[in-house]
Design a protein around this motif. Sequence first.
Motif, mmCIF file in Angstrom:
data_model
loop_
_atom_site.group_PDB
_atom_site.id
_atom_site.type_symbol
_atom_site.label_atom_id
_atom_site.label_comp_id
_atom_site.label_asym_id
_atom_site.label_seq_id
_atom_site.Cartn_x
_atom_site.Cartn_y
_atom_site.Cartn_z
ATOM 1 N N THR A 177 0.856 -1.192 0.000
ATOM 2 C CA THR A 177 0.000 0.000 0.000
ATOM 3 C C THR A 177 0.890 1.240 0.000
ATOM 4 O O THR A 177 2.119 1.139 -0.095
ATOM 5 C CB THR A 177 -0.974 -0.044 1.210
ATOM 6 O OG1 THR A 177 -1.960 0.982 1.054
ATOM 7 C CG2 THR A 177 -0.267 0.116 2.543
ATOM 8 N N ALA A 178 0.251 2.393 0.095
ATOM 9 C CA ALA A 178 1.027 3.645 0.137
ATOM 10 C C ALA A 178 1.773 3.757 1.461
ATOM 11 O O ALA A 178 1.306 3.244 2.485
ATOM 12 C CB ALA A 178 0.075 4.834 -0.021
ATOM 13 N N GLU A 180 1.896 6.087 3.508
ATOM 14 C CA GLU A 180 1.073 6.763 4.532
ATOM 15 C C GLU A 180 0.051 5.840 5.186
ATOM 16 O O GLU A 180 -0.438 6.130 6.269
ATOM 17 C CB GLU A 180 0.311 7.952 3.918
ATOM 18 C CG GLU A 180 1.162 9.064 3.350
ATOM 19 C CD GLU A 180 1.860 8.735 2.047
ATOM 20 O OE1 GLU A 180 2.875 9.386 1.762
ATOM 21 O OE2 GLU A 180 1.427 7.810 1.307
ATOM 22 N N PHE A 181 -0.298 4.757 4.527
ATOM 23 C CA PHE A 181 -1.324 3.854 5.084
ATOM 24 C C PHE A 181 -0.691 2.587 5.651
ATOM 25 O O PHE A 181 -1.319 1.835 6.399
ATOM 26 C CB PHE A 181 -2.327 3.503 3.970
ATOM 27 C CG PHE A 181 -3.561 2.781 4.450
ATOM 28 C CD1 PHE A 181 -4.471 3.410 5.296
ATOM 29 C CD2 PHE A 181 -3.827 1.469 4.060
ATOM 30 C CE1 PHE A 181 -5.622 2.747 5.743
ATOM 31 C CE2 PHE A 181 -4.961 0.796 4.498
ATOM 32 C CZ PHE A 181 -5.863 1.441 5.337
ATOM 33 N N GLU A 218 -8.108 1.997 2.463
ATOM 34 C CA GLU A 218 -7.288 3.148 2.067
ATOM 35 C C GLU A 218 -8.129 4.144 1.261
ATOM 36 O O GLU A 218 -9.173 3.783 0.723
ATOM 37 C CB GLU A 218 -6.069 2.672 1.238
ATOM 38 C CG GLU A 218 -6.360 2.236 -0.197
ATOM 39 C CD GLU A 218 -7.057 0.882 -0.319
ATOM 40 O OE1 GLU A 218 -7.039 0.093 0.642
ATOM 41 O OE2 GLU A 218 -7.640 0.623 -1.402
ATOM 42 N N ARG A 221 -6.488 8.602 -2.777
ATOM 43 C CA ARG A 221 -5.145 9.197 -2.840
ATOM 44 C C ARG A 221 -4.082 8.164 -2.421
ATOM 45 O O ARG A 221 -2.984 8.133 -2.953
ATOM 46 C CB ARG A 221 -5.087 10.447 -1.941
ATOM 47 C CG ARG A 221 -3.847 11.264 -2.153
ATOM 48 C CD ARG A 221 -3.878 12.615 -1.456
ATOM 49 N NE ARG A 221 -2.619 13.315 -1.692
ATOM 50 C CZ ARG A 221 -2.356 14.044 -2.776
ATOM 51 N NH1 ARG A 221 -3.259 14.212 -3.700
ATOM 52 N NH2 ARG A 221 -1.165 14.608 -2.931
ATOM 53 N N GLN A 222 -4.428 7.320 -1.452
ATOM 54 C CA GLN A 222 -3.466 6.286 -1.021
ATOM 55 C C GLN A 222 -3.332 5.178 -2.076
ATOM 56 O O GLN A 222 -2.243 4.644 -2.273
ATOM 57 C CB GLN A 222 -3.880 5.736 0.346
ATOM 58 C CG GLN A 222 -3.600 6.785 1.439
ATOM 59 C CD GLN A 222 -4.324 6.517 2.732
ATOM 60 O OE1 GLN A 222 -5.321 5.777 2.781
ATOM 61 N NE2 GLN A 222 -3.854 7.130 3.806
ATOM 62 N N ARG A 223 -4.419 4.865 -2.767
ATOM 63 C CA ARG A 223 -4.275 3.914 -3.894
ATOM 64 C C ARG A 223 -3.347 4.518 -4.942
ATOM 65 O O ARG A 223 -2.471 3.842 -5.479
ATOM 66 C CB ARG A 223 -5.644 3.603 -4.528
ATOM 67 C CG ARG A 223 -6.463 2.598 -3.753
ATOM 68 C CD ARG A 223 -7.724 2.201 -4.484
ATOM 69 N NE ARG A 223 -8.765 3.207 -4.453
ATOM 70 C CZ ARG A 223 -9.543 3.484 -3.414
ATOM 71 N NH1 ARG A 223 -9.399 2.806 -2.294
ATOM 72 N NH2 ARG A 223 -10.463 4.421 -3.475
ATOM 73 N N GLY A 225 -1.093 6.657 -4.356
ATOM 74 C CA GLY A 225 0.242 6.691 -3.743
ATOM 75 C C GLY A 225 0.988 5.380 -3.930
ATOM 76 O O GLY A 225 2.194 5.369 -4.181
#
Length: 357
Positions: A177-178, A180-181, A218, A221-223, A225
């Motif tokens: 994942t990103a 951030e997550f 998520e 934006r995280q996808r 990322g």
Amino acid sequence: MPTQTLSFHPRNHSSSHGEVSSSNPISTHIDTAVALFDLPFNELLFQAHTMHRAHFDPNQIQLSTLLSIKTGGCPEDCGYCPQAARYHTDVEKQALLPLNEVIAAASAAKARGATRFCMGAAWRGPKQKDLEPVLDMVRAIRGLGLETCATLGMLKEGQAEQLKEAGLDYYNHNLDTAPEFYGEVITTRDYQDRLDTLGRVRQAGMHVCCGGIVGMGESRRQRAGLLVQLANMNPPPESVPINNLVQVEGTPLYGTPALDPLEFVRTIAVARILMPSSYVRLSAGRRELGDGIQALCFFAGANSIFYGDKLLTTDNPDATEDQALMARLGLSATHVDAPPTNEHTSCTPHAHACTAN
Ligand code: SAM
Ligand code: DTB
Ligand code: SF4
């Protein structure tokens, strides 16, 4: 007139293998990826399909078969994973399979039409005593004329070279994942650990298979990322598995609201645009997607699947169902030149459209 005109012009991805750099001079900015996700669906799919046709035969699908060679009892805490020892799932622990069982599974996969065989082990990473029998498996599978892939967890110095020497073509290690997550999902290894293993794989001269999971809660934006992290690897991974979370009772992520299937299609489309030369694989979670969504994913640029009735511990569509779907869509399996069995090879497997069918 199109309502939106954003289009993406990728850089040339022909960098040499063995080059590991986090300072890619031409990197994709996350806002660019989010803007692609935000396009009207038809506009996004048109751009992705156009990019796909420019780099691949749109009617060819690469088939990889998975086998869990060591199951369950894993010390890690990946929140999606039924094989983590700390979660109470129905997965039964299974020690490393004997060589003859692995050869039998690989032979059966080849007979069904798979061109690549991927062995997965529920390890944090292999110890040397674990790695040696896996090297024998790699040699034997390559001897069958299949491409080889393994996903064994984090690699220490020198282990990637041993796998390469035995004839391993691809190493799968996902970013998942990103950044951030990531901490919401896994705490027992960090993002940099994953990048370090990927660097070792690249340095040893193997092909990189690296992707992630969507549907874990998520944000869009995280996808985006995750895809930007993958696209900005230098070079990007040759193979990009996009998994749709398979929710397994007993894991922390069980009960996560399911991702809109059209958002999954968008994820495939953005992956195709950002990584035009990579194989984008529809991975875990295909059973839940159904035929129509999978067909849209193939249009959006997915050109590889895990093929066979089982993933590692969870169910996959039956091979006969996939054959029927491919026939309905006029898709055929990508042919791969049999890799040489020479252990000291620097062979690069070349997939191409099979002219025999
Ligand atoms: N243990 C090794 C490791 O994690 O590095 C290799 C095997 S692990 C099962 C390989 C990948 O499978 C994970 O990184 C994750 O992306 C994917 N995966 C595992 N469980 C999943 C699930 N329930 N749904 C979707 N993908 C999953
Ligand atoms: C990947 O990205 N997906 C595969 C493979 N690489 C190893 C694994 C999917 C596992 C799904 C859950 C299971 O079957 O245990
Ligand atoms: Fe272990 Fe791999 Fe599952 Fe994480 S994904 S718990 S490392 S088997």
